[in-house]
Design an enzyme around this catalytic site. Sequence first.
Site, PDB file in Angstrom:
ATOM      1  N   SER A 130     -34.576  29.310  52.916  1.00  0.00           N
ATOM      2  CA  SER A 130     -35.984  29.572  52.590  1.00  0.00           C
ATOM      3  C   SER A 130     -36.567  30.483  53.669  1.00  0.00           C
ATOM      4  O   SER A 130     -36.153  30.398  54.834  1.00  0.00           O
ATOM      5  CB  SER A 130     -36.772  28.258  52.562  1.00  0.00           C
ATOM      6  OG  SER A 130     -38.151  28.517  52.422  1.00  0.00           O
ATOM      7  N   TYR A 143     -39.130  20.480  56.536  1.00  0.00           N
ATOM      8  CA  TYR A 143     -38.529  21.417  55.575  1.00  0.00           C
ATOM      9  C   TYR A 143     -38.054  22.681  56.298  1.00  0.00           C
ATOM     10  O   TYR A 143     -36.900  23.113  56.139  1.00  0.00           O
ATOM     11  CB  TYR A 143     -39.541  21.756  54.479  1.00  0.00           C
ATOM     12  CG  TYR A 143     -38.986  22.656  53.397  1.00  0.00           C
ATOM     13  CD1 TYR A 143     -38.139  22.144  52.418  1.00  0.00           C
ATOM     14  CD2 TYR A 143     -39.300  24.013  53.349  1.00  0.00           C
ATOM     15  CE1 TYR A 143     -37.616  22.965  51.428  1.00  0.00           C
ATOM     16  CE2 TYR A 143     -38.787  24.837  52.361  1.00  0.00           C
ATOM     17  CZ  TYR A 143     -37.947  24.313  51.401  1.00  0.00           C
ATOM     18  OH  TYR A 143     -37.428  25.139  50.426  1.00  0.00           O
TER      19      TYR A 143
HETATM   20  N1  LIG Z   1     -39.238  27.322  44.650  1.00  0.00           N
HETATM   21  C1  LIG Z   1     -39.404  27.964  45.787  1.00  0.00           C
HETATM   22  O1  LIG Z   1     -40.431  28.625  45.996  1.00  0.00           O
HETATM   23  C2  LIG Z   1     -38.347  27.908  46.853  1.00  0.00           C
HETATM   24  C3  LIG Z   1     -38.549  28.692  47.986  1.00  0.00           C
HETATM   25  C4  LIG Z   1     -37.576  28.678  48.992  1.00  0.00           C
HETATM   26  C5  LIG Z   1     -36.443  27.904  48.866  1.00  0.00           C
HETATM   27  N2  LIG Z   1     -36.279  27.127  47.741  1.00  0.00           N
HETATM   28  C6  LIG Z   1     -35.055  26.330  47.663  1.00  0.00           C
HETATM   29  O2  LIG Z   1     -34.417  26.605  46.439  1.00  0.00           O
HETATM   30  C7  LIG Z   1     -33.665  25.478  46.017  1.00  0.00           C
HETATM   31  C8  LIG Z   1     -34.052  25.124  44.584  1.00  0.00           C
HETATM   32  O3  LIG Z   1     -35.419  24.748  44.575  1.00  0.00           O
HETATM   33  P1  LIG Z   1     -36.314  24.781  43.255  1.00  0.00           P
HETATM   34  O4  LIG Z   1     -37.609  25.384  43.633  1.00  0.00           O
HETATM   35  O5  LIG Z   1     -35.549  25.340  42.125  1.00  0.00           O
HETATM   36  O6  LIG Z   1     -36.599  23.228  43.050  1.00  0.00           O
HETATM   37  P2  LIG Z   1     -36.407  22.260  41.784  1.00  0.00           P
HETATM   38  O7  LIG Z   1     -36.861  22.912  40.544  1.00  0.00           O
HETATM   39  O8  LIG Z   1     -37.059  20.980  42.201  1.00  0.00           O
HETATM   40  O9  LIG Z   1     -34.824  22.085  41.709  1.00  0.00           O
HETATM   41  C9  LIG Z   1     -34.132  21.346  42.658  1.00  0.00           C
HETATM   42  C10 LIG Z   1     -32.748  21.041  42.129  1.00  0.00           C
HETATM   43  O10 LIG Z   1     -32.035  20.306  43.128  1.00  0.00           O
HETATM   44  C11 LIG Z   1     -31.399  19.198  42.513  1.00  0.00           C
HETATM   45  N3  LIG Z   1     -31.321  18.101  43.486  1.00  0.00           N
HETATM   46  C12 LIG Z   1     -32.331  17.501  44.160  1.00  0.00           C
HETATM   47  N4  LIG Z   1     -31.850  16.540  44.968  1.00  0.00           N
HETATM   48  C13 LIG Z   1     -30.497  16.526  44.792  1.00  0.00           C
HETATM   49  C14 LIG Z   1     -29.440  15.775  45.340  1.00  0.00           C
HETATM   50  N5  LIG Z   1     -29.652  14.785  46.225  1.00  0.00           N
HETATM   51  N6  LIG Z   1     -28.168  16.036  44.942  1.00  0.00           N
HETATM   52  C15 LIG Z   1     -27.935  17.022  44.036  1.00  0.00           C
HETATM   53  N7  LIG Z   1     -28.881  17.756  43.474  1.00  0.00           N
HETATM   54  C16 LIG Z   1     -30.164  17.514  43.847  1.00  0.00           C
HETATM   55  C17 LIG Z   1     -32.240  18.853  41.302  1.00  0.00           C
HETATM   56  O11 LIG Z   1     -31.384  18.336  40.290  1.00  0.00           O
HETATM   57  P3  LIG Z   1     -31.474  16.864  39.629  1.00  0.00           P
HETATM   58  O12 LIG Z   1     -32.856  16.327  39.894  1.00  0.00           O
HETATM   59  O13 LIG Z   1     -31.185  17.117  38.188  1.00  0.00           O
HETATM   60  O14 LIG Z   1     -30.380  16.133  40.335  1.00  0.00           O
HETATM   61  C18 LIG Z   1     -32.785  20.205  40.861  1.00  0.00           C
HETATM   62  O15 LIG Z   1     -31.934  20.810  39.920  1.00  0.00           O
HETATM   63  C19 LIG Z   1     -33.959  24.384  47.031  1.00  0.00           C
HETATM   64  O16 LIG Z   1     -32.949  24.338  48.005  1.00  0.00           O
HETATM   65  C20 LIG Z   1     -35.278  24.829  47.646  1.00  0.00           C
HETATM   66  O17 LIG Z   1     -35.463  24.306  48.939  1.00  0.00           O
HETATM   67  C21 LIG Z   1     -37.204  27.113  46.743  1.00  0.00           C
END
Ligand SMILES: NC(=O)c1ccc[n+]([C@@H]2O[C@H](COP(=O)([O-])OP(=O)(O)OC[C@H]3O[C@@H](n4cnc5c(N)ncnc54)[C@H](OP(=O)(O)O)[C@@H]3O)[C@@H](O)[C@H]2O)c1
Length: 268
Positions: A130, A143
């Site tokens: 991130s 985070y």
């Molecule tokens: N959205 C943003 O603006 C943003 C910015 C920077 C970085 N990120 C990073 O991008 C990645 C994806 O984030 P997102 O925004 O797409 O969030 P999201 O929609 O909440 O998706 C998170 C995913 O992680 C899975 N997950 C959560 N805990 C888990 C665990 N213990 N074991 C295996 N799978 C798990 C969930 O799957 P299930 O619940 O189906 O298991 C879900 O598919 C993350 O690493 C986040 O930190 C996001």
Amino acid sequence: MGYIVLVTGASSGLGKSIALHLHSLGHTVFGTSRNPKQYIDTFPFTLLELDVTIKESIAHLFGELQQLNKPIDVLINNAGVGITGPVEETPLEAMRANFETNFFGPLAMIQRVLPLMRKNKKGTVINITSIAGYMGLPFRGAYSASKGALNIMTEAIRLEIGNQGINVITLAPGDYATDIASRRFHAPVINNSPYQKAYQGSLNTMDSHIDSGNDPIEIAHKVAVLIEQANPRPHYVVGSFIQKFSLTLKKILPQKAYEKLLKNHYKL
Ligand SMILES: NC(=O)c1ccc[n+]([C@@H]2O[C@H](COP(=O)([O-])OP(=O)(O)OC[C@H]3O[C@@H](n4cnc5c(N)ncnc54)[C@H](OP(=O)(O)O)[C@@H]3O)[C@@H](O)[C@H]2O)c1
């Protein structure tokens, strides 16, 4: 010929977008979710069960892939969760739990996948970190730290593995419109806490940034390009101009000037 790609956390958000896009390009995609049964017939790619915080779950997943005789060419370590709260008031257990998913989970996956990639003499691991991992953000300390730690660990792994045809890199997104905010751990806003007003204000700013974030497809497009690169850089950043520029400013501004900029931005 397409790659065999494993995308953790492919049930929603960035992971879903990456998995769908790579599938549409002809790669063989295995996505994961902790509850794949919730998504039967939802996705055109195979969704397998995985909780990255549970050793047995990781072992089971790799057993399944071995049975299917699918050597993983690409691992996208995408699964992750958010956490907010004043560092002073956030329970340590909540911070540890966040590190289990955001830091130790991806590392456990890397420990499983590297021997397989070494055997095949090729492979790419992309750790989704991130932009928040490049600086300590207020009320997102845990985070920022979990993502920053994954950045640093990636650098160490690259030096250790040397030139074996295996690339381990990070891709740091800025703000993207996903449901991450609704799933993150929020330390409660405590009445009369010295942080009450600033924390509530920062939460509002964070949520509006995510809601007005860019389309996750941008990240999917970048991943598709990166997995084709024979010799990628250690770190990549994708986000709005201002988010990327904030990293340039951090490099060139005096430390206190940069801190002041963040304070103004978060109205602290
Ligand atoms: N959205 C943003 O603006 C943003 C910015 C920077 C970085 N990120 C990073 O991008 C990645 C994806 O984030 P997102 O925004 O797409 O969030 P999201 O929609 O909440 O998706 C998170 C995913 O992680 C899975 N997950 C959560 N805990 C888990 C665990 N213990 N074991 C295996 N799978 C798990 C969930 O799957 P299930 O619940 O189906 O298991 C879900 O598919 C993350 O690493 C986040 O930190 C996001």
